[in-house]
Each structure stands twice: as C-alpha cells, then as structure tokens.
Design a protein around this motif. Structure first.
Motif, PDB file in Angstrom:
ATOM      1  N   GLU A   1      27.070  33.406  56.373  1.00 49.81           N
ATOM      2  CA  GLU A   1      28.051  32.214  55.915  1.00 49.81           C
ATOM      3  C   GLU A   1      27.628  31.596  54.490  1.00 49.81           C
ATOM      4  O   GLU A   1      28.644  31.612  53.582  1.00 49.81           O
ATOM      5  CB  GLU A   1      28.047  31.130  56.816  1.00 49.81           C
ATOM      6  N   GLN A   2      26.109  31.581  54.240  1.00 53.18           N
ATOM      7  CA  GLN A   2      26.086  31.042  52.818  1.00 53.18           C
ATOM      8  C   GLN A   2      26.010  32.001  51.765  1.00 53.18           C
ATOM      9  O   GLN A   2      26.389  32.005  50.654  1.00 53.18           O
ATOM     10  CB  GLN A   2      24.378  30.609  52.977  1.00 53.18           C
ATOM     11  N   ALA A   3      25.924  33.203  52.336  1.00 54.14           N
ATOM     12  CA  ALA A   3      26.129  34.451  51.270  1.00 54.14           C
ATOM     13  C   ALA A   3      27.735  34.719  50.783  1.00 54.14           C
ATOM     14  O   ALA A   3      28.090  34.825  49.823  1.00 54.14           O
ATOM     15  CB  ALA A   3      25.868  35.901  51.995  1.00 54.14           C
ATOM     16  N   ALA A   4      28.595  34.293  52.033  1.00 57.55           N
ATOM     17  CA  ALA A   4      29.953  34.549  51.565  1.00 57.55           C
ATOM     18  C   ALA A   4      30.342  33.400  50.690  1.00 57.55           C
ATOM     19  O   ALA A   4      31.233  33.615  49.845  1.00 57.55           O
ATOM     20  CB  ALA A   4      30.618  34.533  53.093  1.00 57.55           C
ATOM     21  N   ASP A   5      29.831  32.134  50.914  1.00 55.69           N
ATOM     22  CA  ASP A   5      30.118  31.007  50.281  1.00 55.69           C
ATOM     23  C   ASP A   5      29.640  31.140  49.027  1.00 55.69           C
ATOM     24  O   ASP A   5      30.470  31.049  47.825  1.00 55.69           O
ATOM     25  CB  ASP A   5      29.844  29.734  51.016  1.00 55.69           C
ATOM     26  N   LEU A   6      28.509  31.541  48.684  1.00 54.25           N
ATOM     27  CA  LEU A   6      27.869  31.618  47.239  1.00 54.25           C
ATOM     28  C   LEU A   6      28.773  32.928  46.547  1.00 54.25           C
ATOM     29  O   LEU A   6      29.156  32.706  45.302  1.00 54.25           O
ATOM     30  CB  LEU A   6      26.516  32.059  47.373  1.00 54.25           C
ATOM     31  N   THR A   7      29.250  33.805  47.214  1.00 57.10           N
ATOM     32  CA  THR A   7      29.764  35.029  46.512  1.00 57.10           C
ATOM     33  C   THR A   7      31.344  34.335  46.195  1.00 57.10           C
ATOM     34  O   THR A   7      31.776  34.941  44.942  1.00 57.10           O
ATOM     35  CB  THR A   7      30.024  36.180  47.481  1.00 57.10           C
ATOM     36  N   GLN A   8      31.860  33.522  46.884  1.00 56.62           N
ATOM     37  CA  GLN A   8      33.229  33.212  46.670  1.00 56.62           C
ATOM     38  C   GLN A   8      32.935  32.364  45.315  1.00 56.62           C
ATOM     39  O   GLN A   8      33.892  32.054  44.426  1.00 56.62           O
ATOM     40  CB  GLN A   8      33.937  32.637  47.689  1.00 56.62           C
ATOM     41  N   ARG A   9      32.155  31.370  45.407  1.00 53.91           N
ATOM     42  CA  ARG A   9      31.760  30.724  44.337  1.00 53.91           C
ATOM     43  C   ARG A   9      31.549  31.131  42.939  1.00 53.91           C
ATOM     44  O   ARG A   9      32.005  30.548  41.913  1.00 53.91           O
ATOM     45  CB  ARG A   9      30.842  29.208  44.583  1.00 53.91           C
ATOM     46  N   ALA A  10      30.797  32.295  42.963  1.00 55.90           N
ATOM     47  CA  ALA A  10      30.575  33.134  41.892  1.00 55.90           C
ATOM     48  C   ALA A  10      31.767  33.554  41.346  1.00 55.90           C
ATOM     49  O   ALA A  10      32.016  33.680  40.255  1.00 55.90           O
ATOM     50  CB  ALA A  10      29.397  34.156  42.275  1.00 55.90           C
TER      51      ALA A  10
ATOM     52  N   ASP B   1      34.773  32.582  41.835  1.00 62.54           N
ATOM     53  CA  ASP B   1      35.783  31.391  41.442  1.00 62.54           C
ATOM     54  C   ASP B   1      34.890  30.910  39.620  1.00 62.54           C
ATOM     55  O   ASP B   1      35.894  30.826  38.918  1.00 62.54           O
ATOM     56  CB  ASP B   1      35.676  30.072  42.081  1.00 62.54           C
ATOM     57  N   ALA B   2      33.739  30.979  39.707  1.00 63.31           N
ATOM     58  CA  ALA B   2      33.272  30.479  38.297  1.00 63.31           C
ATOM     59  C   ALA B   2      33.378  31.515  37.330  1.00 63.31           C
ATOM     60  O   ALA B   2      33.786  31.429  36.052  1.00 63.31           O
ATOM     61  CB  ALA B   2      31.775  30.463  38.330  1.00 63.31           C
ATOM     62  N   LEU B   3      33.385  32.911  37.601  1.00 62.21           N
ATOM     63  CA  LEU B   3      33.572  33.791  36.714  1.00 62.21           C
ATOM     64  C   LEU B   3      35.277  33.892  36.249  1.00 62.21           C
ATOM     65  O   LEU B   3      35.596  33.775  34.953  1.00 62.21           O
ATOM     66  CB  LEU B   3      33.319  35.221  37.153  1.00 62.21           C
TER      67      LEU B   3
ATOM     68  N   ALA C   1      25.594  27.826  38.440  1.00 56.20           N
ATOM     69  CA  ALA C   1      25.645  26.826  37.545  1.00 56.20           C
ATOM     70  C   ALA C   1      25.830  27.367  36.101  1.00 56.20           C
ATOM     71  O   ALA C   1      26.434  26.915  35.249  1.00 56.20           O
ATOM     72  CB  ALA C   1      24.478  25.865  37.649  1.00 56.20           C
ATOM     73  N   ARG C   2      24.997  28.330  35.750  1.00 59.41           N
ATOM     74  CA  ARG C   2      24.894  28.934  34.448  1.00 59.41           C
ATOM     75  C   ARG C   2      26.334  29.420  34.264  1.00 59.41           C
ATOM     76  O   ARG C   2      26.705  29.535  32.928  1.00 59.41           O
ATOM     77  CB  ARG C   2      23.952  29.879  34.098  1.00 59.41           C
ATOM     78  N   LEU C   3      26.961  30.268  34.938  1.00 60.38           N
ATOM     79  CA  LEU C   3      28.354  30.725  34.826  1.00 60.38           C
ATOM     80  C   LEU C   3      29.242  29.688  34.425  1.00 60.38           C
ATOM     81  O   LEU C   3      30.441  29.670  33.704  1.00 60.38           O
ATOM     82  CB  LEU C   3      28.837  31.606  36.193  1.00 60.38           C
ATOM     83  N   ASN C   4      29.128  28.438  35.242  1.00 60.38           N
ATOM     84  CA  ASN C   4      29.965  27.264  34.902  1.00 60.38           C
ATOM     85  C   ASN C   4      29.865  26.562  33.461  1.00 60.38           C
ATOM     86  O   ASN C   4      30.762  26.168  33.092  1.00 60.38           O
ATOM     87  CB  ASN C   4      29.812  26.361  35.990  1.00 60.38           C
ATOM     88  N   ALA C   5      28.714  26.883  33.324  1.00 59.24           N
ATOM     89  CA  ALA C   5      28.206  26.313  31.838  1.00 59.24           C
ATOM     90  C   ALA C   5      28.601  27.012  30.767  1.00 59.24           C
ATOM     91  O   ALA C   5      28.232  26.610  29.549  1.00 59.24           O
ATOM     92  CB  ALA C   5      26.658  25.681  31.942  1.00 59.24           C
TER      93      ALA C   5
ATOM     94  N   MET D   1      29.871  40.085  38.463  1.00 58.56           N
ATOM     95  CA  MET D   1      30.292  40.222  39.752  1.00 58.56           C
ATOM     96  C   MET D   1      29.330  41.067  40.451  1.00 58.56           C
ATOM     97  O   MET D   1      28.901  40.687  41.418  1.00 58.56           O
ATOM     98  CB  MET D   1      31.687  40.260  39.773  1.00 58.56           C
ATOM     99  N   SER D   2      29.149  42.160  40.037  1.00 57.13           N
ATOM    100  CA  SER D   2      28.389  43.123  40.671  1.00 57.13           C
ATOM    101  C   SER D   2      26.968  42.721  40.801  1.00 57.13           C
ATOM    102  O   SER D   2      26.299  43.075  41.651  1.00 57.13           O
ATOM    103  CB  SER D   2      28.394  44.598  39.768  1.00 57.13           C
ATOM    104  N   ASP D   3      26.410  42.089  39.777  1.00 57.14           N
ATOM    105  CA  ASP D   3      25.053  41.832  39.622  1.00 57.14           C
ATOM    106  C   ASP D   3      25.029  40.528  40.685  1.00 57.14           C
ATOM    107  O   ASP D   3      23.826  40.634  41.567  1.00 57.14           O
ATOM    108  CB  ASP D   3      24.712  41.137  38.299  1.00 57.14           C
TER     109      ASP D   3
END
Length: 360
Positions: free
Chosen positions: A133-142, A144-146, A54-58, A114-116
């Motif tokens: 599965e949650q890890a893969a989803d979070l990584t992809q969303r991160a 995307d936000a970047l 959320a912070r990345l998106n903001a 991204m590394s962090d």
C-alpha cells in the motif's frame, strides 16, 4: 596559502561570473538533475523515497533559477554557440517523454525519472521495507510530482532555450563574449597556474603535436603500414577490428573489458602507490537520457563516507566513437589510477579543510 590563492582566483573571476553556460551539452543542469536523482539519490527506506518526491516537487524553483540565469546571460550577450542547443533541447525533451507525461502507466513506457523512482520503490516493497500500500501511494505521488512540477519546469526551460536558439550564432570562441580576451586570459591563468600567454601555450601544443606525430610515423614503419599519416588515421578510424559491434552485446563486451582493465591496474597499485582509496569504483554506460549529448567518458565522485562508489562512465551511444585502442587509456584516466584515486583519496583525507577535500 592555498586558501589565499583560491580567494585571489575567485576575485579575478568575479567580473566573469556569468560567462559560463548554465545549459550545455556536457554537464548542463538539464541533465545533471536527473543524473543526481538516478545515480546518487539512494532509496533505502521510506524516508529516502519521501525525500526523492520532495526533490521532484522542489525542482521548479531550482531549475527556474537556472533558466533565469541563462536568460540574464543571454541578454548580456552570453549564450552558447548554435550547435549546443539541439543537444540540450533533446536532453530536456527526453526527460519529459513517457509516463506520466504520455504513454501507459504499466512501467513499459516510463519517462527516465519515473522508471528510476518506480524501480527504487518496487525494490523497497520486494524486500518488505515498505508495504504494498505504501509502495502504491509513493508511486502515485511520484507520478503526480513529475506531472505537476517537473514537467512544467522543464517545459518552461525548453521554451526559453528554444527562444534563445533563434538568436544563437555559430561563433564558438571565448572571443565572442563581452570582454572575451580578458576572460580568456583569466581562464588561462586559472587552469594552468602560469603566466604563459595564449600564443606560448598554443606553440607548446603545436610542438607536442609534431612530437607525437613523429612517434606515430615510427609506429607506422614498425607495423608495415603503407601510406601517409592521414591514411593511417583513416585506417584507425574505420577498420572494424578496432571497434566493438553496435549491439547490446558489443556494448557489454566493451564494459567488461574496461572493468577487466581497471581490475588489472588495481591489482598492480601496491607496486606503484602506497595510498589507496577506500571507496569502490564501478564502470557503467552513460544513461540513455543523456548519452546523445554527453562526452565520451567522465567520472562521478563517490559519497564522502564511501556509501556510494565512484563511477567511470563510458558513452557507448555510438560504438564507432569508442575504439578499443583507447579503452585502457580512458579507463585508467577516468578510473584507476586517474580521477578515482585523485578525488576519492582527497575527500577521504583527515585533518584538512573541506575546500581541499572537495575543491578538485
């Protein structure tokens, strides 16, 4: 009385509220954002990871506001000297270099953020706090936000700073700013809490230099050094015996000795003080994303509840800038008994208002 003093100082500084540099090579917003996310934003569960994303998106709104402040200041004749821009632009460009802006999506070419976040998400999955599965989803969303938020925001900042750089001059004193003399006088009062003039303070400095150089001359005689004071300075700056190797091993050796120095001082604290910080202190090198522009040493305060330790940062980008004869002085100043005791103890005090805990 302290609150009244702070209010008076704020009122005196009000005409110069735009005179500081939003983007600078020491603690500019371009590096403070990733420093906060990497060093202070813990990810101990799913909610923390969601908050990070959320912070990345903001980030565009936050960074964009600072870009606008810098633009307005420049229009009013307030911008850093020319040499600052190369450092700041290097920081900003480095943040958006690597995946997902370029490079491979296998963790080998990640950008700093991204590394962090990848590492923090991987740690959650490794200890079964989240599912694969949650890890893969979070990584992809991160990622995307970047790419969709952080990248464009930093690119906009880079473009504005590059535009300003064309008009920058080598002038680097407060005198170059609008009402620079009045601004400088205000800062003198704020930083010294005295009514001494600039000339008086300068004379104190000259007197101190003369006194210290006299002590240096005595040391030169004690150690049998042949040559004048400038020869002695050159010897201290260049003799290899005073520097760790410019290698990963040399850097780790420096950090180990800094930690050992702090441990020795910590063991001796009961002989010197009767109040001690509850928060811990760690020593680490300045991160690669900002080491080219950061100062040689600085301190980050711990979390108020002690859940995150204070950090003494040593900048080991160039080992030739970190002589070992300064190692203890830097460790004691930035760490213990210096800023860590000053700041950690202050924010752990009870029964005082927040401005006294966090104002220093």
């Amino acid at each position: 009385r302290l609150a009244e003093y702070e209010l008076q100082r704020s009122e005196q500084n009000e005409p110069f509220r735009d005179h500081s540099y939003t983007f600078n090579q020491m603690f500019g917003v371009q590096s403070s954002i990733p420093a906060f996310l990497i060093n202070q934003h813990k990810v101990t569960g799913l909610a923390d990871a969601e908050a990070y994303i959320a912070r990345l998106n903001a980030l565009p709104a936050y960074l964009g506001g600072h870009v606008e402040n810098a633009r307005r200041a420049a229009e009013n004749g307030i911008q850093p000297p020319a040499f600052v821009y190369d450092y700041v632009l290097s920081d900003a460009r480095g943040l958006i270099t690597g995946y997902p802006f370029s490079g491979k999506d296998d963790g080998s070419e990640d950008s700093p953020l991204m590394s962090d976040i990848r590492g923090k998400i991987t740690a959650l999955a490794s200890n079964s706090t989240i599912t694969p599965e949650q890890a893969a989803d979070l990584t992809q969303r991160a990622a995307d936000a970047l790419k969709s938020a952080v990248g464009p925001a930093y690119q906009a900042a880079i473009e504005e700073l590059a535009r300003q750089q064309l008009n920058a001059t080598a002038d680097d004193g407060a005198w170059k700013l609008p009402d620079g003399a009045a601004y400088y006088e205000t800062r003198l009062k704020a930083m010294t809490t005295t009514d001494l003039t600039a000339e008086q303070i300068h004379q104190i400095g000259l007197d101190e230099v003369a006194r210290i150089q006299g002590e240096m001359a005595a040391i030169m005689q004690q150690v049998g050094f042949e040559g004048d004071l400038q020869d002695f300075f050159q010897f201290m700056r260049t003799d290899p015996r005073f520097y760790k190797p410019e290698t990963p091993e040399g850097r780790e050796e420096y950090l180990a000795e800094a930690r050992a120095a702090i441990a020795r001082m910590e063991a001796d604290l009961p002989n010197l003080f009767n109040t001690f910080p509850k928060a811990g202190l760690i020593v680490q090198a300045v991160e690669p994303f900002r080491e080219k522009s950061a100062g040689k040493a600085f301190y980050n305060r711990p979390a108020p509840d002690g859940s995150r330790p204070g950090i003494y940062y040593a900048n080991l980008y160039r080992m030739a800038d970190m002589p070992t004869y300064q190692l203890e002085a830097l460790a004691f100043h930035e760490g213990i008994p210096g800023h860590h005791m000053q700041i950690a103890i202050a924010q752990e005090l009870e029964g005082i208002p927040s401005f006294r805990k966090y104002g220093g």
